[in-house]
Design a protein around this motif. Structure first.
Motif, PDB file in Angstrom:
ATOM      1  N   ALA A   1     -26.903  44.910  99.333  1.00 23.93           N
ATOM      2  CA  ALA A   1     -27.724  44.751  98.132  1.00 23.93           C
ATOM      3  C   ALA A   1     -29.189  44.547  98.512  1.00 23.93           C
ATOM      4  CB  ALA A   1     -27.232  43.564  97.321  1.00 23.93           C
ATOM      5  N   VAL A   2     -30.090  45.165  97.717  1.00 25.15           N
ATOM      6  CA  VAL A   2     -31.534  45.017  97.948  1.00 25.15           C
ATOM      7  C   VAL A   2     -32.277  44.589  96.687  1.00 25.15           C
ATOM      8  CG1 VAL A   2     -31.592  46.713  99.826  1.00 25.15           C
ATOM      9  CG2 VAL A   2     -32.007  47.451  97.463  1.00 25.15           C
ATOM     10  N   ALA A   3     -31.591  44.605  95.545  1.00 21.48           N
ATOM     11  CA  ALA A   3     -32.235  44.275  94.275  1.00 21.48           C
ATOM     12  C   ALA A   3     -31.253  43.520  93.384  1.00 21.48           C
ATOM     13  CB  ALA A   3     -32.712  45.532  93.565  1.00 21.48           C
TER      14      ALA A   3
ATOM     15  N   ALA B   1     -29.949  50.101  97.373  1.00 24.20           N
ATOM     16  CA  ALA B   1     -31.159  50.899  97.164  1.00 24.20           C
ATOM     17  C   ALA B   1     -30.870  52.134  96.306  1.00 24.20           C
ATOM     18  CB  ALA B   1     -31.756  51.302  98.510  1.00 24.20           C
ATOM     19  N   ASP B   2     -29.749  52.812  96.550  1.00 28.50           N
ATOM     20  CA  ASP B   2     -29.411  54.018  95.773  1.00 28.50           C
ATOM     21  C   ASP B   2     -29.185  53.696  94.298  1.00 28.50           C
ATOM     22  OD1 ASP B   2     -29.571  55.589  98.042  1.00 28.50           O
ATOM     23  OD2 ASP B   2     -27.415  55.464  98.466  1.00 28.50           O
ATOM     24  N   HIS B   3     -28.380  52.685  94.026  1.00 26.31           N
ATOM     25  CA  HIS B   3     -28.074  52.362  92.635  1.00 26.31           C
ATOM     26  C   HIS B   3     -29.285  51.775  91.903  1.00 26.31           C
ATOM     27  CE1 HIS B   3     -23.698  52.513  93.890  1.00 26.31           C
ATOM     28  NE2 HIS B   3     -23.791  53.363  92.880  1.00 26.31           N
ATOM     29  N   SER B   4     -30.121  51.019  92.593  1.00 27.28           N
ATOM     30  CA  SER B   4     -31.311  50.480  91.929  1.00 27.28           C
ATOM     31  C   SER B   4     -32.324  51.587  91.620  1.00 27.28           C
ATOM     32  CB  SER B   4     -31.951  49.367  92.759  1.00 27.28           C
ATOM     33  OG  SER B   4     -32.382  49.858  93.998  1.00 27.28           O
ATOM     34  N   ALA B   5     -32.388  52.630  92.463  1.00 35.25           N
ATOM     35  CA  ALA B   5     -33.310  53.736  92.217  1.00 35.25           C
ATOM     36  C   ALA B   5     -32.849  54.610  91.050  1.00 35.25           C
ATOM     37  CB  ALA B   5     -33.448  54.588  93.475  1.00 35.25           C
ATOM     38  N   ARG B   6     -31.536  54.728  90.855  1.00 40.45           N
ATOM     39  CA  ARG B   6     -31.001  55.585  89.793  1.00 40.45           C
ATOM     40  C   ARG B   6     -30.704  54.836  88.504  1.00 40.45           C
ATOM     41  NH1 ARG B   6     -25.940  58.317  92.295  1.00 40.45           N
ATOM     42  NH2 ARG B   6     -25.736  56.255  93.163  1.00 40.45           N
TER      43      ARG B   6
ATOM     44  N   THR C   1     -33.831  43.843  77.047  1.00 46.33           N
ATOM     45  CA  THR C   1     -34.548  44.247  78.254  1.00 46.33           C
ATOM     46  C   THR C   1     -33.659  44.069  79.469  1.00 46.33           C
ATOM     47  OG1 THR C   1     -36.598  43.465  77.256  1.00 46.33           O
ATOM     48  CG2 THR C   1     -36.632  43.817  79.616  1.00 46.33           C
ATOM     49  N   ALA C   2     -33.703  45.044  80.366  1.00 40.22           N
ATOM     50  CA  ALA C   2     -33.038  44.946  81.662  1.00 40.22           C
ATOM     51  C   ALA C   2     -34.141  44.763  82.701  1.00 40.22           C
ATOM     52  CB  ALA C   2     -32.238  46.202  81.957  1.00 40.22           C
ATOM     53  N   VAL C   3     -34.007  43.756  83.552  1.00 37.98           N
ATOM     54  CA  VAL C   3     -35.028  43.450  84.548  1.00 37.98           C
ATOM     55  C   VAL C   3     -34.445  43.686  85.933  1.00 37.98           C
ATOM     56  CG1 VAL C   3     -36.588  41.692  85.447  1.00 37.98           C
ATOM     57  CG2 VAL C   3     -36.019  41.715  83.011  1.00 37.98           C
ATOM     58  N   LEU C   4     -35.087  44.560  86.698  1.00 32.58           N
ATOM     59  CA  LEU C   4     -34.669  44.866  88.063  1.00 32.58           C
ATOM     60  C   LEU C   4     -35.752  44.360  89.001  1.00 32.58           C
ATOM     61  CD1 LEU C   4     -32.560  46.328  89.849  1.00 32.58           C
ATOM     62  CD2 LEU C   4     -34.058  48.316  89.758  1.00 32.58           C
ATOM     63  N   GLY C   5     -35.377  43.437  89.866  1.00 29.53           N
ATOM     64  CA  GLY C   5     -36.350  42.846  90.773  1.00 29.53           C
ATOM     65  C   GLY C   5     -35.795  42.718  92.170  1.00 29.53           C
ATOM     66  N   PRO C   6     -36.555  42.073  93.051  1.00 27.68           N
ATOM     67  CA  PRO C   6     -36.087  41.885  94.416  1.00 27.68           C
ATOM     68  C   PRO C   6     -34.797  41.075  94.438  1.00 27.68           C
ATOM     69  CG  PRO C   6     -38.323  41.028  94.133  1.00 27.68           C
ATOM     70  CD  PRO C   6     -37.842  41.477  92.809  1.00 27.68           C
ATOM     71  N   LEU C   7     -34.087  41.167  95.514  1.00 26.01           N
ATOM     72  CA  LEU C   7     -32.811  40.471  95.652  1.00 26.01           C
ATOM     73  C   LEU C   7     -33.030  38.973  95.475  1.00 26.01           C
ATOM     74  CD1 LEU C   7     -29.812  40.878  96.300  1.00 26.01           C
ATOM     75  CD2 LEU C   7     -30.377  40.474  98.698  1.00 26.01           C
TER      76      LEU C   7
ATOM     77  N   GLY D   1     -31.999  52.226  73.678  1.00 20.02           N
ATOM     78  CA  GLY D   1     -32.715  51.262  72.860  1.00 20.02           C
ATOM     79  C   GLY D   1     -33.221  50.058  73.640  1.00 20.02           C
ATOM     80  N   TRP D   2     -32.947  50.004  74.919  1.00 17.70           N
ATOM     81  CA  TRP D   2     -33.383  48.897  75.754  1.00 17.70           C
ATOM     82  C   TRP D   2     -34.560  49.323  76.615  1.00 17.70           C
ATOM     83  CZ3 TRP D   2     -30.296  44.325  77.514  1.00 17.70           C
ATOM     84  CH2 TRP D   2     -29.325  43.973  76.565  1.00 17.70           C
ATOM     85  N   GLU D   3     -35.302  48.338  77.093  1.00 17.36           N
ATOM     86  CA  GLU D   3     -36.429  48.597  77.988  1.00 17.36           C
ATOM     87  C   GLU D   3     -36.030  48.168  79.399  1.00 17.36           C
ATOM     88  OE1 GLU D   3     -41.077  47.208  78.587  1.00 17.36           O
ATOM     89  OE2 GLU D   3     -39.903  46.415  76.934  1.00 17.36           O
ATOM     90  N   LEU D   4     -36.432  48.955  80.391  1.00 10.43           N
ATOM     91  CA  LEU D   4     -36.169  48.611  81.791  1.00 10.43           C
ATOM     92  C   LEU D   4     -37.481  48.179  82.435  1.00 10.43           C
ATOM     93  CD1 LEU D   4     -34.333  48.491  84.285  1.00 10.43           C
ATOM     94  CD2 LEU D   4     -34.889  50.885  84.693  1.00 10.43           C
ATOM     95  N   VAL D   5     -37.492  46.980  82.983  1.00 13.15           N
ATOM     96  CA  VAL D   5     -38.668  46.450  83.667  1.00 13.15           C
ATOM     97  C   VAL D   5     -38.338  46.376  85.147  1.00 13.15           C
ATOM     98  CG1 VAL D   5     -40.207  44.471  83.907  1.00 13.15           C
ATOM     99  CG2 VAL D   5     -39.347  45.110  81.659  1.00 13.15           C
ATOM    100  N   ARG D   6     -39.138  47.072  85.954  1.00 12.72           N
ATOM    101  CA  ARG D   6     -38.959  47.028  87.407  1.00 12.72           C
ATOM    102  C   ARG D   6     -40.042  46.137  87.997  1.00 12.72           C
ATOM    103  NH1 ARG D   6     -35.588  51.131  89.483  1.00 12.72           N
ATOM    104  NH2 ARG D   6     -34.966  52.605  87.880  1.00 12.72           N
ATOM    105  N   LEU D   7     -39.617  45.084  88.659  1.00  9.22           N
ATOM    106  CA  LEU D   7     -40.549  44.149  89.276  1.00  9.22           C
ATOM    107  C   LEU D   7     -40.852  44.572  90.706  1.00  9.22           C
ATOM    108  CD1 LEU D   7     -39.082  40.802  87.933  1.00  9.22           C
ATOM    109  CD2 LEU D   7     -40.948  42.145  87.009  1.00  9.22           C
ATOM    110  N   ASN D   8     -41.692  43.804  91.378  1.00  7.08           N
ATOM    111  CA  ASN D   8     -42.122  44.065  92.749  1.00  7.08           C
ATOM    112  C   ASN D   8     -40.918  44.349  93.654  1.00  7.08           C
ATOM    113  OD1 ASN D   8     -43.554  44.134  95.148  1.00  7.08           O
ATOM    114  ND2 ASN D   8     -43.520  41.916  95.379  1.00  7.08           N
ATOM    115  N   MET D   9     -40.839  45.560  94.150  1.00  9.55           N
ATOM    116  CA  MET D   9     -39.710  45.953  95.004  1.00  9.55           C
ATOM    117  C   MET D   9     -40.170  46.262  96.420  1.00  9.55           C
ATOM    118  SD  MET D   9     -37.048  45.767  93.070  1.00  9.55           S
ATOM    119  CE  MET D   9     -35.835  46.696  93.961  1.00  9.55           C
ATOM    120  N   GLU D  10     -41.307  45.737  96.838  1.00  3.54           N
ATOM    121  CA  GLU D  10     -41.850  46.056  98.157  1.00  3.54           C
ATOM    122  C   GLU D  10     -41.149  45.317  99.282  1.00  3.54           C
ATOM    123  OE1 GLU D  10     -45.967  45.174  97.784  1.00  3.54           O
ATOM    124  OE2 GLU D  10     -46.285  46.700  96.272  1.00  3.54           O
TER     125      GLU D  10
END
Length: 139
Positions: free
Chosen positions: A16-18, A47-52, A28-34, A58-67
């Protein structure tokens, strides 16, 4: 450094990476660092599943700092946070402060009876018909 936790998707054994979290009240769905700790209502993704990843309709996806490195708050963010905390503390202090009285001292009120509280077992009772004290007898 590779994570010890695996992707939450079934049949995926990648590390897992996220972390994915849903905020149902905001749709809202929030995807952030692990996340540091595995939470029961969060999903760890590779990494594959978080990228796809896509959000539900009807929901918003928020991607946080993934560096991969932790994000430190900027000076403006910290100042805004301090101001917000001070404002709330002042508001709470103002609500808790008693209203000033112009009449001087207020009479003391009897303490409210607390259910389940033990009452004192001794009381001082005054004699309704006081008698003058008698002189001690001399023998």
């Amino acid at each position: 450094m590779e994570s010890l936790r695996q992707c939450s998707r079934s049949a995926c054994s990648h590390p897992a990476v996220a972390t994915l979290t849903y905020v149902y009240s905001d749709s809202t769905a929030v995807l952030g660092p692990l996340a540091t700790y595995a939470e029961p209502h969060c999903y760890d993704l590779c990494a594959d599943h978080s990228a796809r990843l896509t959000a539900p309709l009807g929901w918003e996806l928020v991607r946080l700092n993934m560096e991969g490195r932790p994000r430190t708050p900027g000076r403006d963010e910290l100042s805004a946070l301090v101001d917000a905390v001070r404002e709330q503390a002042a508001k709470a202090a103002k609500e808790d402060a008693p209203e000033p009285s112009r009449e001087g001292r207020q009479p003391l009120e009897r303490p409210a009876e607390t259910p389940g509280a033990r009452k004192a077992h001794l009381k001082v009772l005054r004699d309704p018909n006081p008698t003058p004290p008698s002189e001690p007898s001399r023998r």
